[in-house]
Motif scaffolding. Structure first.
Motif, PDB file in Angstrom:
ATOM      1  N   UNK A 168       0.834  -1.207   0.000  1.00  0.00           N
ATOM      2  CA  UNK A 168       0.000   0.000   0.000  1.00  0.00           C
ATOM      3  C   UNK A 168       0.866   1.253   0.000  1.00  0.00           C
ATOM      4  N   UNK A 169       1.920   1.252   0.805  1.00  0.00           N
ATOM      5  CA  UNK A 169       2.827   2.403   0.845  1.00  0.00           C
ATOM      6  C   UNK A 169       3.524   2.624  -0.487  1.00  0.00           C
ATOM      7  N   UNK A 170       3.978   1.538  -1.103  1.00  0.00           N
ATOM      8  CA  UNK A 170       4.670   1.657  -2.391  1.00  0.00           C
ATOM      9  C   UNK A 170       3.721   2.140  -3.482  1.00  0.00           C
ATOM     10  N   UNK A 171       2.515   1.612  -3.513  1.00  0.00           N
ATOM     11  CA  UNK A 171       1.542   2.030  -4.527  1.00  0.00           C
ATOM     12  C   UNK A 171       1.158   3.490  -4.336  1.00  0.00           C
ATOM     13  N   UNK A 172       1.005   3.911  -3.091  1.00  0.00           N
ATOM     14  CA  UNK A 172       0.681   5.315  -2.818  1.00  0.00           C
ATOM     15  C   UNK A 172       1.814   6.224  -3.270  1.00  0.00           C
ATOM     16  N   UNK A 173       3.041   5.857  -2.953  1.00  0.00           N
ATOM     17  CA  UNK A 173       4.191   6.664  -3.372  1.00  0.00           C
ATOM     18  C   UNK A 173       4.292   6.706  -4.900  1.00  0.00           C
ATOM     19  N   UNK A 187      -1.013   7.781   6.897  1.00  0.00           N
ATOM     20  CA  UNK A 187      -1.748   6.699   7.562  1.00  0.00           C
ATOM     21  C   UNK A 187      -0.925   5.417   7.591  1.00  0.00           C
ATOM     22  N   UNK A 188      -0.293   5.089   6.479  1.00  0.00           N
ATOM     23  CA  UNK A 188       0.532   3.883   6.436  1.00  0.00           C
ATOM     24  C   UNK A 188       1.695   4.007   7.420  1.00  0.00           C
ATOM     25  N   UNK A 189       2.335   5.174   7.454  1.00  0.00           N
ATOM     26  CA  UNK A 189       3.453   5.382   8.378  1.00  0.00           C
ATOM     27  C   UNK A 189       3.029   5.286   9.832  1.00  0.00           C
ATOM     28  N   UNK A 240      -3.410  19.620  -6.810  1.00  0.00           N
ATOM     29  CA  UNK A 240      -2.827  19.844  -5.478  1.00  0.00           C
ATOM     30  C   UNK A 240      -3.604  19.064  -4.423  1.00  0.00           C
ATOM     31  N   UNK A 241      -4.923  19.068  -4.523  1.00  0.00           N
ATOM     32  CA  UNK A 241      -5.737  18.316  -3.570  1.00  0.00           C
ATOM     33  C   UNK A 241      -5.501  16.811  -3.704  1.00  0.00           C
ATOM     34  N   UNK A 242      -5.277  16.336  -4.925  1.00  0.00           N
ATOM     35  CA  UNK A 242      -4.959  14.924  -5.116  1.00  0.00           C
ATOM     36  C   UNK A 242      -3.636  14.575  -4.441  1.00  0.00           C
ATOM     37  N   UNK A 243      -2.658  15.477  -4.533  1.00  0.00           N
ATOM     38  CA  UNK A 243      -1.386  15.233  -3.839  1.00  0.00           C
ATOM     39  C   UNK A 243      -1.581  15.219  -2.319  1.00  0.00           C
ATOM     40  N   UNK A 244      -2.487  16.053  -1.812  1.00  0.00           N
ATOM     41  CA  UNK A 244      -2.793  16.019  -0.377  1.00  0.00           C
ATOM     42  C   UNK A 244      -3.418  14.685   0.024  1.00  0.00           C
ATOM     43  N   UNK A 245      -4.257  14.132  -0.840  1.00  0.00           N
ATOM     44  CA  UNK A 245      -4.848  12.823  -0.555  1.00  0.00           C
ATOM     45  C   UNK A 245      -3.744  11.769  -0.462  1.00  0.00           C
ATOM     46  N   UNK A 246      -2.803  11.799  -1.399  1.00  0.00           N
ATOM     47  CA  UNK A 246      -1.685  10.851  -1.343  1.00  0.00           C
ATOM     48  C   UNK A 246      -0.854  11.059  -0.086  1.00  0.00           C
ATOM     49  N   UNK A 247      -0.654  12.310   0.301  1.00  0.00           N
ATOM     50  CA  UNK A 247       0.104  12.601   1.512  1.00  0.00           C
ATOM     51  C   UNK A 247      -0.577  12.003   2.740  1.00  0.00           C
ATOM     52  N   UNK A 248      -1.886  12.172   2.843  1.00  0.00           N
ATOM     53  CA  UNK A 248      -2.621  11.626   3.984  1.00  0.00           C
ATOM     54  C   UNK A 248      -2.594  10.101   3.988  1.00  0.00           C
ATOM     55  N   UNK A 249      -2.718   9.486   2.822  1.00  0.00           N
ATOM     56  CA  UNK A 249      -2.648   8.023   2.753  1.00  0.00           C
ATOM     57  C   UNK A 249      -1.273   7.526   3.178  1.00  0.00           C
ATOM     58  N   UNK A 250      -0.237   8.216   2.738  1.00  0.00           N
ATOM     59  CA  UNK A 250       1.119   7.838   3.152  1.00  0.00           C
ATOM     60  C   UNK A 250       1.322   8.010   4.648  1.00  0.00           C
TER      61      UNK A 250
END
Length: 157
Positions: A36-41, A74-76, A62-72
């Motif tokens: 999940x972390x690798x796919x998000x990155x 969460x994984x961390x 920009x908002x899509x990048x924020x979504x990826x940031x939040x998902x990353x």
């Protein structure tokens, strides 16, 4: 008089089977988290490269990048604490609805009742965050550890 060897054999088989089961479950758990972390990155990097190739960056991007940031994040956090922070899922949902709202208003027809539904969804999610934060403050999850280091709250003591 009952023989005790079947019970000893059962207990002797239980410990290795339990250890092997825990190994398989934890291995799958970490493998899935790495995936999940690798796919998000990967998705975040691909989106960023796509934005650069497009030559322009929109608020949607920009908002899509924020979504990826939040998902990353969460994984961390899940890696570090082994707990899933529900608030981060709510933040992702609010960001996704905001992205939908901005995209709909800026790229499509005049606002209609759908706009109210999206705004209502954002309001409900914000209220849910308030409830979750209040509940975690008012009723914190505490763990009681006995003198031997065993968790008293998990019912195994």
């Amino acid at each position: 008089m009952k023989s005790k060897w079947p019970e000893k054999l059962r207990k002797g088989l239980h410990a290795p089977a339990d250890a092997l089961g825990n190994l398989f479950v934890e291995s799958f758990h970490y493998l899935a988290l790495f995936g999940i972390g690798a796919i998000t990155a990967y998705a975040a990097v691909a989106t960023f490269i796509e934005m650069l190739e497009k030559g322009g960056i929109s608020v949607d991007d920009i908002l899509l990048l924020f979504i990826y940031l939040e998902l990353g994040a969460m994984v961390g956090i899940y890696f570090k604490t082994n707990h899933m922070p529900i608030r981060f899922l709510l933040y992702v949902a609010i960001t996704a609805l905001t992205r939908l709202l901005i995209g709909d208003v800026s790229h499509h027809k005049a606002p209609d009742v759908g706009l109210l539904y999206v705004c209502g969804g954002i309001l409900l999610l914000a209220f849910a965050i308030l409830v979750v934060r209040f509940a975690s403050y008012r009723y914190p999850s505490t763990r009681v550890i006995d003198a031997n280091g065993k968790d008293m709250d998990d019912g195994k003591v």
